[in-house]
Design an enzyme around this catalytic site. Structure first.
Site, PDB file in Angstrom:
ATOM      1  CG  HIS A   1      -1.603   1.155   1.397  1.00 22.63           C
ATOM      2  ND1 HIS A   1      -2.542   1.604   0.573  1.00 22.63           N
ATOM      3  CD2 HIS A   1      -1.488   2.032   2.665  1.00 22.63           C
ATOM      4  CE1 HIS A   1      -2.958   2.984   1.255  1.00 22.63           C
ATOM      5  NE2 HIS A   1      -2.452   3.101   2.362  1.00 22.63           N
TER       6      HIS A   1
ATOM      7  CG  HIS B   1       0.820   6.963   4.222  1.00 23.99           C
ATOM      8  ND1 HIS B   1       1.148   6.034   3.426  1.00 23.99           N
ATOM      9  CD2 HIS B   1      -0.753   6.602   4.329  1.00 23.99           C
ATOM     10  CE1 HIS B   1       0.162   5.352   3.415  1.00 23.99           C
ATOM     11  NE2 HIS B   1      -0.996   5.519   4.008  1.00 23.99           N
ATOM     12  CG  ASP B   2      -1.007   4.098   6.832  1.00 22.57           C
ATOM     13  OD1 ASP B   2      -1.623   5.275   7.145  1.00 22.57           O
ATOM     14  OD2 ASP B   2      -1.502   3.181   5.629  1.00 22.57           O
TER      15      ASP B   2
ATOM     16  CD  GLU C   1      -3.688   6.575  10.870  1.00 27.98           C
ATOM     17  OE1 GLU C   1      -3.544   7.826  10.738  1.00 27.98           O
ATOM     18  OE2 GLU C   1      -4.361   5.859  10.292  1.00 27.98           O
ATOM     19  CG  ASP C   2      -1.982   1.670  10.609  1.00 27.46           C
ATOM     20  OD1 ASP C   2      -2.816   2.158  11.371  1.00 27.46           O
ATOM     21  OD2 ASP C   2      -2.104   1.970   9.274  1.00 27.46           O
TER      22      ASP C   2
ATOM     23  CG  ASP D   1      -4.170   6.976   2.597  1.00 29.20           C
ATOM     24  OD1 ASP D   1      -3.532   5.755   2.341  1.00 29.20           O
ATOM     25  OD2 ASP D   1      -4.330   7.193   3.776  1.00 29.20           O
TER      26      ASP D   1
HETATM   27  P1  NDP Z   1     -11.849   1.000   8.437  1.00 26.45           P
HETATM   28  O1  NDP Z   1     -11.229   2.300   8.846  1.00 26.45           O
HETATM   29  O2  NDP Z   1     -11.957  -0.241   9.493  1.00 26.45           O
HETATM   30  O3  NDP Z   1     -11.256   0.343   7.199  1.00 26.45           O
HETATM   31  C1  NDP Z   1     -10.814   1.191   6.052  1.00 26.45           C
HETATM   32  C2  NDP Z   1      -9.294   1.436   6.236  1.00 26.45           C
HETATM   33  O4  NDP Z   1      -8.533   0.091   6.150  1.00 26.45           O
HETATM   34  C3  NDP Z   1      -8.814   2.233   5.030  1.00 26.45           C
HETATM   35  O5  NDP Z   1      -8.947   3.690   5.070  1.00 26.45           O
HETATM   36  C4  NDP Z   1      -7.394   1.693   4.948  1.00 26.45           C
HETATM   37  O6  NDP Z   1      -6.637   2.547   5.502  1.00 26.45           O
HETATM   38  C5  NDP Z   1      -7.335   0.547   5.528  1.00 26.45           C
HETATM   39  N1  NDP Z   1      -7.400  -0.775   4.530  1.00 26.45           N
HETATM   40  C6  NDP Z   1      -6.680  -2.016   4.723  1.00 26.45           C
HETATM   41  N2  NDP Z   1      -6.901  -2.692   3.792  1.00 26.45           N
HETATM   42  C7  NDP Z   1      -7.883  -2.175   2.883  1.00 26.45           C
HETATM   43  C8  NDP Z   1      -8.318  -2.687   1.606  1.00 26.45           C
HETATM   44  N3  NDP Z   1      -8.306  -3.964   1.222  1.00 26.45           N
HETATM   45  N4  NDP Z   1      -9.368  -1.752   1.163  1.00 26.45           N
HETATM   46  C9  NDP Z   1      -9.609  -0.603   1.635  1.00 26.45           C
HETATM   47  N5  NDP Z   1      -9.070  -0.204   2.762  1.00 26.45           N
HETATM   48  C10 NDP Z   1      -8.113  -0.943   3.562  1.00 26.45           C
HETATM   49  O7  NDP Z   1     -13.412   1.152   7.805  1.00 26.45           O
HETATM   50  P2  NDP Z   1     -14.124   2.397   7.646  1.00 26.45           P
HETATM   51  O8  NDP Z   1     -13.537   3.621   7.025  1.00 26.45           O
HETATM   52  O9  NDP Z   1     -15.462   1.920   7.350  1.00 26.45           O
HETATM   53  O10 NDP Z   1     -14.255   2.970   9.112  1.00 26.45           O
HETATM   54  C11 NDP Z   1     -15.009   2.618  10.301  1.00 26.45           C
HETATM   55  C12 NDP Z   1     -16.146   3.496  10.438  1.00 26.45           C
HETATM   56  O11 NDP Z   1     -17.183   2.684  10.018  1.00 26.45           O
HETATM   57  C13 NDP Z   1     -16.282   3.725  11.616  1.00 26.45           C
HETATM   58  O12 NDP Z   1     -16.943   4.909  11.686  1.00 26.45           O
HETATM   59  C14 NDP Z   1     -17.700   2.779  12.146  1.00 26.45           C
HETATM   60  O13 NDP Z   1     -18.416   3.335  12.804  1.00 26.45           O
HETATM   61  C15 NDP Z   1     -18.256   2.436  10.679  1.00 26.45           C
HETATM   62  N6  NDP Z   1     -18.735   1.155  10.505  1.00 26.45           N
HETATM   63  C16 NDP Z   1     -19.413   1.074   9.564  1.00 26.45           C
HETATM   64  C17 NDP Z   1     -19.990  -0.312   9.117  1.00 26.45           C
HETATM   65  C18 NDP Z   1     -20.889  -0.430   7.958  1.00 26.45           C
HETATM   66  O14 NDP Z   1     -21.373  -1.626   7.557  1.00 26.45           O
HETATM   67  N7  NDP Z   1     -21.019   0.594   7.498  1.00 26.45           N
HETATM   68  C19 NDP Z   1     -19.753  -1.329  10.111  1.00 26.45           C
HETATM   69  C20 NDP Z   1     -18.768  -1.151  11.139  1.00 26.45           C
HETATM   70  C21 NDP Z   1     -18.144   0.131  11.470  1.00 26.45           C
HETATM   71  P3  NDP Z   1      -5.105   2.961   5.632  1.00 26.45           P
HETATM   72  O15 NDP Z   1      -4.835   3.385   4.606  1.00 26.45           O
HETATM   73  O16 NDP Z   1      -4.569   3.927   6.863  1.00 26.45           O
HETATM   74  O17 NDP Z   1      -4.400   1.418   5.823  1.00 26.45           O
HETATM   75 ZN    ZN Z   2      -2.662   4.404   4.141  1.00 22.70          ZN
END
Ligand code: NDP
Ligand code: ZN
Length: 180
Positions: free
Chosen positions: A34, A60-61, A64-65, A121
């Site tokens: 990524h 960048h991550d 955070e991670d 991103d």
């Molecule tokens: P997440 O933040 O949990 O996951 C998305 C993040 O995961 C991305 O921004 C990316 O961040 C990373 N990532 C890792 N692998 C992948 C991939 N294959 N594809 C895309 N992203 C990936 O999810 P949401 O953005 O949905 O945030 C959670 C929010 O959603 C909360 O506010 C919660 O309340 C809500 N929620 C909603 C649900 C629903 O069904 N609508 C269910 C549960 C929660 P990076 O680049 O930083 O790694």
């Molecule tokens: Zn990222």
């Protein structure tokens, strides 16, 4: 360090820091892919040639991670690169929905360098949601992710036309696909 040396050092460092992490797709892609994807997109599509932006994208991550600290990044990469990473790093002590809302509110006030990393991103994540989404995300959640990403990208507009156009194409493609 020369910019290219710094960039490769950052790639090595980020690969090591993210070594035990995987993306959320079914294939559990190594996390570092990524970070490389952001850098490649910035150079190839965005025609960005600022090594500070490319190196910050690689890192960048990390804060955070992983266990990486800003102090560590400052000591190794200096203030300029670390400042960009700081701008794109969420405060993980806050609840997730607050962090997501703050990203939307902060985007327009970010530096140009941070906006470029944010754009990359969001483009890479939206591309992932379309081609290799988290295994358990129903269509509605993928749609919600695109909608939120679009709001963050709106705050970054006026920074890089090619990247913004790339996002718009993916956004339209994803929305059409997830409506089905
Ligand atoms: P997440 O933040 O949990 O996951 C998305 C993040 O995961 C991305 O921004 C990316 O961040 C990373 N990532 C890792 N692998 C992948 C991939 N294959 N594809 C895309 N992203 C990936 O999810 P949401 O953005 O949905 O945030 C959670 C929010 O959603 C909360 O506010 C919660 O309340 C809500 N929620 C909603 C649900 C629903 O069904 N609508 C269910 C549960 C929660 P990076 O680049 O930083 O790694
Ligand atoms: Zn990222």
């Amino acid at each position: 360090m020369q910019p290219l040396t710094t960039l490769l050092d950052a790639l090595h460092f980020a690969a090591d820091q993210h070594r035990d992490q995987r993306r959320k797709d079914v294939g559990a892609t190594p996390y570092i892919n990524h970070c490389i994807a952001l850098a490649e997109l910035l150079v190839r599509v965005g025609q960005v040639d600022d090594p500070v932006v490319i190196t910050a994208a690689i890192l960048h991550d990390t804060v955070e991670d992983t266990t990486t600290t800003f102090e560590q990044l400052e000591a190794r990469y200096g203030l300029e690169i670390t400042a960009v990473v700081r701008e794109v790093t969420d405060d993980k002590t806050l609840p997730k929905d607050v962090r997501k809302q703050l990203q939307v509110e902060h985007a327009a006030h970010a530096s140009t360098r941070a906006k470029l990393v944010k754009l990359a991103d969001k483009i890479c994540n939206v591309e992932d949601v379309i081609t290799s989404p988290p295994a358990d995300w129903p269509l509605e959640r993928r749609r919600e992710y695109l909608t939120w990403s679009g709001k963050v990208v709106d705050g970054c507009r006026g920074t890089n036309a090619a990247l913004e156009a790339r996002f718009d194409v993916l956004f339209a493609e994803g929305m059409a696909q997830f409506a089905a």
